[in-house]
Design a protein around this motif. Sequence first.
Motif: not given
Lengths: 283, 267
Positions: A95, A232, A234-235, A241, B220-222, B225
């Motif tokens: 991700n 978080n 999931t990341v 960025q 997938g996640p995120p 975000h």
Amino acid sequence: MFIPGQANTLINPSALTVSGRGTLVTASATANTKGAWVLTASGPTYGGYTPDALMVCLSGASNSGGYLVDIGVASGAGSEYVIAADLCKTLYQANSAIVTYILPVRVPFLTSGGGIYARAQCTVGSSTIDVHTIPIHTGVDMGSGGRIVPFGVSGQSRGVTIDSGAVASTKSAWVQLAASSGDYPIQAMGVHVGSGADNNRSGTGWEWGIDIGIGAAASETVVIPNLVVGCNATVDFNEAQIVSFFPCSIPPSTRIAGRSQCPYVTAGDRVVDIITYALVGAL
Amino acid sequence: MVHENVGYTAATSRGVSLTTSATANLYGSWAQIIAATVQTWELVHIQIGVNSAASRYRVDIGRGAAGQEYAIATGLVFCGENSAEGIGVQYTLPVHVPAGSRIAARVKGNTAAATNVRVSMTGYTRGPTKAPGYAVCECLNNGSMMGVVVDPGAVAHTKSSWVQVVASTNRQYRALMGVIGGNNDIARTTQSYQLFDIGIGTAGGESNILRDFPALAPLGPPETHIMQGFPPLPINIAQGSRLAVRAQGSNVTAGDRALDVTLYGLY
């Protein structure tokens, strides 16, 4: 100043519309070693004006790891020189988004048929990364400096690791990023914060407050305060960025350091890695 | 001193808490960030993070006495739809703030309950240019919590039709900024490489002012975000201009391929 209707559309000359991606740059087969230069842009010329800023977007990394990309300019292939060194993108989970650098540097040669080039290195040999280079002519003296110099690059194609420590929400000790900033004064600085190669954090909602300081050990003065980055569940980490540049005035031969704090103290999970990028004087 | 950090609480490693209205899509009350700035700022680095509930958020930054705040930045997007603990977003805006200004902020979210985000910021006494900062960074499509949804369509690598962002700008703008959000898609199955155009002109007569700006809709996640975009660029936008956006993408899966775009004008 771009004025619509005057044929000076801001374009991305690196975009490959057949794939929706940027110019593919392949790292050396040897880990953590720069590969060959690749032409990413040979225009636009903006009516003869020299672009005074450059957006660089890094995405599409082929393997997990750390990536460092040099941006060069030249009148032709074989004579490239670096105007921005070791722009970092880290990918330790699938991700990951684009990392965009807003570089306040002049981009010579485009008006005379030259080009912008990129080369890359990665912790995994022969990895590839998409590079977009978008020259901008602002007309407002955005790029009074000449090149972007990194401080804090580690041997693993990422930044120097900083551990926020076992005391919650308390600044760590300073960690040196560079003993000396070199021969030129620094006019502005940007910061890339990476995950410290941690892709298995246990917590959620972590936030780091990162300081960049200058000066002798134990006498550091903060020049960029409380830069906030987070992750978080999931990341494991969300690298910045958009890497912007902040004004500063740092004399030559200055020591540069970084430190961080975090409300969570799990050992191994509380690390980040940092590279600072300095805008230094004319070429 | 060339910088001034405000709103950051060292004891918690977080910024000032802003609470949304209990009614979806309505701003909560202004919360003070600092009573009076010491320096005159020409550049403001705004950090938004740690949402208490999954939601799309919009943050205003204002200055002025309590009860008389006026916005200097409106509708700053924070994509926090995918989990209760967001990972934050940062804006670097060349906006002028006189010394002695009281700074406040407020937030709205698209959930019908009071939730919160955290905000801190650093002001710099000069910006990336030698020019003074702009007066205001104004969101051009703040009526909806989401940005304008742009679907690249069912044909890969082919630009979609133009989608209007604003029919007629209220004023002249001297710079344009854009944010690309995840369109609240938290179940994307295919990564997509996308290229965006920003256009100006009447419907059917749009001409590019920014061409092929890249964005990535990750797998997938995120998905939500991840926020991308372009910084304030000195583009002259005349009063009364129509602005539109279009995109192409590598992913043609219906429902997965759309992102949302928010534009900001600076004057």
